[in-house]
Design an enzyme around this catalytic site. Structure first.
Site, PDB file in Angstrom:
ATOM      1  N   GLY A   1       3.443 -20.405 106.104  1.00 49.94           N
ATOM      2  CA  GLY A   1       4.416 -20.121 105.065  1.00 49.94           C
ATOM      3  C   GLY A   1       4.565 -18.622 104.917  1.00 49.94           C
ATOM      4  O   GLY A   1       3.685 -17.857 105.334  1.00 49.94           O
TER       5      GLY A   1
ATOM      6  N   GLN B   1       6.690 -10.647 100.976  1.00 52.97           N
ATOM      7  CA  GLN B   1       5.753 -10.314 102.062  1.00 52.97           C
ATOM      8  C   GLN B   1       6.423  -9.536 103.188  1.00 52.97           C
ATOM      9  O   GLN B   1       5.735  -8.944 104.021  1.00 52.97           O
ATOM     10  CB  GLN B   1       5.108 -11.586 102.635  1.00 52.97           C
ATOM     11  CG  GLN B   1       4.185 -12.278 101.645  1.00 52.97           C
ATOM     12  CD  GLN B   1       3.526 -13.477 102.283  1.00 52.97           C
ATOM     13  OE1 GLN B   1       4.101 -14.552 102.304  1.00 52.97           O
ATOM     14  NE2 GLN B   1       2.333 -13.293 102.830  1.00 52.97           N
TER      15      GLN B   1
ATOM     16  N   CYS C   1      -3.727 -16.107 103.686  1.00 49.25           N
ATOM     17  CA  CYS C   1      -2.414 -15.515 103.425  1.00 49.25           C
ATOM     18  C   CYS C   1      -2.185 -14.393 104.428  1.00 49.25           C
ATOM     19  O   CYS C   1      -3.098 -13.600 104.676  1.00 49.25           O
ATOM     20  CB  CYS C   1      -2.385 -14.972 101.993  1.00 49.25           C
ATOM     21  SG  CYS C   1      -0.826 -14.205 101.538  1.00 49.25           S
ATOM     22  N   LEU C   2      -0.985 -14.329 104.971  1.00 53.66           N
ATOM     23  CA  LEU C   2      -0.672 -13.273 105.948  1.00 53.66           C
ATOM     24  C   LEU C   2      -0.813 -11.882 105.333  1.00 53.66           C
ATOM     25  O   LEU C   2      -1.029 -10.915 106.041  1.00 53.66           O
ATOM     26  CB  LEU C   2       0.755 -13.453 106.488  1.00 53.66           C
ATOM     27  CG  LEU C   2       1.015 -14.728 107.299  1.00 53.66           C
ATOM     28  CD1 LEU C   2       2.482 -14.779 107.736  1.00 53.66           C
ATOM     29  CD2 LEU C   2       0.100 -14.805 108.512  1.00 53.66           C
TER      30      LEU C   2
ATOM     31  N   HIS D   1       1.733 -22.105  96.985  1.00 54.43           N
ATOM     32  CA  HIS D   1       1.269 -20.778  97.406  1.00 54.43           C
ATOM     33  C   HIS D   1       2.470 -19.825  97.573  1.00 54.43           C
ATOM     34  O   HIS D   1       2.439 -18.695  97.071  1.00 54.43           O
ATOM     35  CB  HIS D   1       0.491 -20.930  98.722  1.00 54.43           C
ATOM     36  CG  HIS D   1       0.019 -19.651  99.337  1.00 54.43           C
ATOM     37  ND1 HIS D   1      -1.318 -19.402  99.595  1.00 54.43           N
ATOM     38  CD2 HIS D   1       0.684 -18.542  99.771  1.00 54.43           C
ATOM     39  CE1 HIS D   1      -1.434 -18.206 100.159  1.00 54.43           C
ATOM     40  NE2 HIS D   1      -0.239 -17.663 100.272  1.00 54.43           N
ATOM     41  N   GLU D   2       3.516 -20.315  98.258  1.00 53.92           N
ATOM     42  CA  GLU D   2       4.669 -19.435  98.536  1.00 53.92           C
ATOM     43  C   GLU D   2       5.467 -19.158  97.266  1.00 53.92           C
ATOM     44  O   GLU D   2       5.935 -18.034  97.057  1.00 53.92           O
ATOM     45  CB  GLU D   2       5.564 -20.048  99.614  1.00 53.92           C
ATOM     46  CG  GLU D   2       4.879 -20.282 100.961  1.00 53.92           C
ATOM     47  CD  GLU D   2       4.098 -19.090 101.478  1.00 53.92           C
ATOM     48  OE1 GLU D   2       4.467 -17.934 101.185  1.00 53.92           O
ATOM     49  OE2 GLU D   2       3.086 -19.323 102.168  1.00 53.92           O
TER      50      GLU D   2
ATOM     51  N   HIS E   1       4.034 -16.429  95.231  1.00 53.31           N
ATOM     52  CA  HIS E   1       4.355 -15.077  95.721  1.00 53.31           C
ATOM     53  C   HIS E   1       5.597 -14.509  95.024  1.00 53.31           C
ATOM     54  O   HIS E   1       5.709 -13.294  94.839  1.00 53.31           O
ATOM     55  CB  HIS E   1       4.651 -15.110  97.228  1.00 53.31           C
ATOM     56  CG  HIS E   1       3.447 -14.952  98.111  1.00 53.31           C
ATOM     57  ND1 HIS E   1       2.679 -13.811  98.134  1.00 53.31           N
ATOM     58  CD2 HIS E   1       2.908 -15.778  99.050  1.00 53.31           C
ATOM     59  CE1 HIS E   1       1.709 -13.945  99.038  1.00 53.31           C
ATOM     60  NE2 HIS E   1       1.816 -15.138  99.606  1.00 53.31           N
TER      61      HIS E   1
HETATM   62 NI    NI Z   1       0.563 -15.892 101.069  1.00 55.12          NI
END
Ligand code: NI
Length: 159
Positions: free
Chosen positions: A46, A51, A92-93, A134-135, A138
């Site tokens: 995701g 991000q 998480c990226l 999660h997304e 953000h």
């Molecule tokens: Ni993330």
């Protein structure tokens, strides 16, 4: 399409509230395509617009990497309802090299606009619900590490 740089934890952009998208135009389509390409290239499941440095309420979820055709694209997503509870490890990226254990709902109902500008309802279970929560977090400047326990480097598990 193009890869975009992924913003890392510590950058204030990840802590800002994203703005609602008024209309889906060519720039939004390009952003969605670039986010998908960047997510896949970085082996993520995701990714959210902040991000890649864009403070827009847009995120992409790919809960099953074996089925990239099932990628979910959410524009202005809203969680309408949650049911149940599950707990599992997330990464998480934007927080490379770490995982942490987070409690999430087992089921979520999400309303979002798709790339054609149509509003749709998504009923998501299990891991798909985790990724969506999660997304969507953000988009409000929330990172999983704010909610997680047992944050650690998973490589240490193997020792
Ligand atoms: Ni993330």
């Amino acid at each position: 399409m193009a890869l975009r740089n992924v913003v890392k934890e510590g950058d204030p952009i990840l802590r800002k509230k994203c703005r609602v998208v008024d209309a889906v135009d060519e720039k939004i389509i390009t952003l969605l395509d670039d986010m998908k390409e960047t997510m896949i290239s970085d082996s993520g499941v995701g990714i959210a617009a902040p991000q890649v440095g864009m403070l827009k309420r847009i995120c992409v979820c790919m809960p099953d990497p074996e089925k990239p055709e099932d990628i979910l694209e959410f524009i202005n997503p809203v969680i309408l309802s949650c049911e149940g509870e599950q707990e599992g490890y997330e990464g998480c990226l934007s927080v490379p090299g770490l995982v942490g254990c987070v409690k999430r709902p087992q089921h979520v109902r999400v309303e979002a606009m798709d790339r054609t500008g149509s509003k749709r309802i998504y009923d998501l279970e299990g891991f798909a619900a985790v990724v969506a929560c999660h997304e969507i977090d953000h988009l409000d400047g929330i990172l999983y590490i704010d909610k997680a326990s047992d944050i650690h480097d998973p490589q240490e598990d193997e020792q």
